[in-house]
Write a protein that holds these residues in place. Structure first.
Motif, PDB file in Angstrom:
ATOM      1  N   LYS A  18       0.835  -1.208   0.000  1.00  0.00           N
ATOM      2  CA  LYS A  18       0.000   0.000   0.000  1.00  0.00           C
ATOM      3  C   LYS A  18       0.864   1.249   0.000  1.00  0.00           C
ATOM      4  O   LYS A  18       0.590   2.212  -0.745  1.00  0.00           O
ATOM      5  N   ALA A  19       1.915   1.253   0.813  1.00  0.00           N
ATOM      6  CA  ALA A  19       2.790   2.429   0.876  1.00  0.00           C
ATOM      7  C   ALA A  19       3.487   2.681  -0.458  1.00  0.00           C
ATOM      8  O   ALA A  19       3.623   3.840  -0.903  1.00  0.00           O
ATOM      9  N   LEU A  38       3.625   5.885  -5.694  1.00  0.00           N
ATOM     10  CA  LEU A  38       3.442   5.950  -7.148  1.00  0.00           C
ATOM     11  C   LEU A  38       2.218   6.790  -7.502  1.00  0.00           C
ATOM     12  O   LEU A  38       2.246   7.572  -8.469  1.00  0.00           O
ATOM     13  N   ALA A  39       1.138   6.642  -6.731  1.00  0.00           N
ATOM     14  CA  ALA A  39      -0.091   7.405  -6.992  1.00  0.00           C
ATOM     15  C   ALA A  39       0.175   8.907  -6.888  1.00  0.00           C
ATOM     16  O   ALA A  39      -0.389   9.700  -7.664  1.00  0.00           O
ATOM     17  N   PHE A  88       0.875 -11.234   2.418  1.00  0.00           N
ATOM     18  CA  PHE A  88       0.860 -10.041   1.562  1.00  0.00           C
ATOM     19  C   PHE A  88      -0.580  -9.569   1.370  1.00  0.00           C
ATOM     20  O   PHE A  88      -1.474 -10.366   1.085  1.00  0.00           O
ATOM     21  N   ARG A  89      -0.808  -8.276   1.536  1.00  0.00           N
ATOM     22  CA  ARG A  89      -2.155  -7.703   1.387  1.00  0.00           C
ATOM     23  C   ARG A  89      -2.260  -6.989   0.045  1.00  0.00           C
ATOM     24  O   ARG A  89      -1.519  -6.030  -0.212  1.00  0.00           O
ATOM     25  N   PHE A  90      -3.162  -7.486  -0.791  1.00  0.00           N
ATOM     26  CA  PHE A  90      -3.373  -6.834  -2.079  1.00  0.00           C
ATOM     27  C   PHE A  90      -4.163  -5.554  -1.871  1.00  0.00           C
ATOM     28  O   PHE A  90      -5.178  -5.538  -1.161  1.00  0.00           O
ATOM     29  N   VAL A  91      -3.726  -4.491  -2.532  1.00  0.00           N
ATOM     30  CA  VAL A  91      -4.439  -3.213  -2.522  1.00  0.00           C
ATOM     31  C   VAL A  91      -4.560  -2.737  -3.956  1.00  0.00           C
ATOM     32  O   VAL A  91      -3.574  -2.731  -4.699  1.00  0.00           O
TER      33      VAL A  91
END
Length: 398
Positions: A182-183, A188-189, A213-216
């Motif tokens: 996420k970070a 990148l965002a 791993f957490r998909f965002v």
């Protein structure tokens, strides 16, 4: 017959070519271990197949709305809300014949001559060619093994020019399995929004993740990045529905409308009974995924551990998908038992297939000539046999 100029700008899919060659060798009775396939080796769940059968029996075999039936688009909307905390309307959703077709349609609707598309390498083989077919220019940015095969905000910033229109982001990635946190996505965002470009976020491997791993989805990080995101997903990998050809895009309504116009002049609509089956895939039970991911994880760990024990071979542990992308560059410059020099990933892939009957995909097809892509979407028996042959191949080089 004089062919269109655009045909000369692209090349056939290397992954499909390798897979087809391995299948032909197997049909001749040759014992080939195939690591080339980009599809799960599990069958489509029975509840999904049963809905498709019923749709056929009920005569649901006619044209459907171009962007997919309202019920299917509603199922996509519900999935994006449930899994990704994203709110979309039907006007934001279009379903096409596979995620590849979705990306192709998006490129045709969004890109034109003079546009530049930033593509991190290693990349899925079709991104540059789809860009070229739209008349735009791929700008390749190298994501090194030392940085986990992920680009940094600084690299993105440096690649952006006044002509940059799109960034292609694939997380988890084919071929590396690398996933952005996420970070990392937030960083990148920030660059994307500041430079007012668009990101095509290919999320097809979203469900195949490991080690906590957490998909965002990058689209979920705020309204400014959401309106600049073309979100791509589908059912091929998550539900083992590669041959059903169902993919979808969530994006701003103007782009979706343009894509729908393009689709109306090409494939028309998604296959009718696949439409019905896909509603069941999205709305029905998802418990099979836990078992699939556990099995993929077992294979993943075995492959990485075994490859890293081979002299000179380096392989990162992927965070998602079902591929490893080991570095074989220590083999380059060496000779095979027949005296042929290994000068790159294509030579290495040919050597493995011809001499040891192991089908891999050369890294040069993905923009990284140091590596080979090996899929663990095959049985442990095949993995053990194939890796034993690869080790013999490496040890036989002088």
């Amino acid at each position: 017959m004089k062919l269109a100029k655009r045909v000369g700008n692209i090349k056939p899919s290397v992954t499909l070519a390798i897979t087809n060659k391995a299948k032909q060798m197997k049909a001749q009775g040759i014992d080939v271990v195939g690591f080339g396939a980009g599809e799960p080796d599990f069958d489509t769940p029975d509840n999904i197949k049963n809905v498709a059968k019923k749709a056929l029996d009920d005569g649901y075999t006619k044209y459907t709305p171009v962007p997919g039936s309202p019920e299917l688009r509603d199922a996509v909307i519900a999935k994006l809300k449930r899994d990704n905390n994203l709110d979309y309307k039907r006007e934001n959703i279009i379903v096409s014949t596979g995620a590849k077709h979705s990306i192709y349609n998006a490129a045709q609707a969004f890109l034109e001559e003079g546009d530049e598309v930033v593509i991190p390498a290693p990349y899925w083989v079709s991104y540059p060619d789809i860009t070229l077919l739209a008349g735009a220019t791929p700008v390749i940015v190298e994501a090194k093994q030392s940085t986990g095969f992920k680009i940094t905000p600084g690299q993105l910033e440096n690649a952006i020019t006044p002509r940059t229109k799109l960034l292609v982001l694939n997380s988890p990635s084919n071929p590396t399995g690398a996933g952005y946190s996420k970070a990392e996505l937030e960083a990148l965002a920030h660059v994307i929004v500041k430079n007012d470009i668009t990101v095509l976020s290919d999320e097809i491997y979203e469900k195949l993740i490991y080690d906590g791993f957490r998909f965002v989805s990058i689209a979920s990080l705020g309204e400014e990045i959401k309106k600049r995101t073309i979100l791509v997903n589908g059912l091929s990998k998550s539900h083992s529905m590669t041959g059903w050809r169902i993919g979808y895009i969530a994006a701003e309504k103007d782009l979706v409308s343009a894509m729908s116009n393009i689709q109306s002049q090409s494939t028309s609509n998604p296959v009718s009974f696949c439409d019905k089956a896909s509603i069941e895939a999205l709305n029905g039970p998802q418990d099979f995924l836990k078992e699939w991911v556990m099995e993929f994880d077992r294979r993943r760990r075995y492959m990485v551990d075994t490859l890293n024990r081979m002299p000179g071979i380096k392989c990162l542990l992927p965070q998602g998908a079902f591929y490893v992308f080991p570095n074989f560059s220590s083999c380059y410059g060496k000779k095979t038992p027949s005296g042929k020099v290994i000068n790159g990933s294509s030579d290495m892939a040919d050597y493995l297939l011809e001499d040891y009957k192991v089908a891999s995909v050369p890294g040069i097809a993905f923009g990284d000539d140091a590596c080979q892509r090996l899929s663990y979407a095959t049985s442990m028996k095949n993995i053990e046999k194939g890796l034993e042959r690869i080790e013999q191949a490496v040890q036989s080089l002088t």
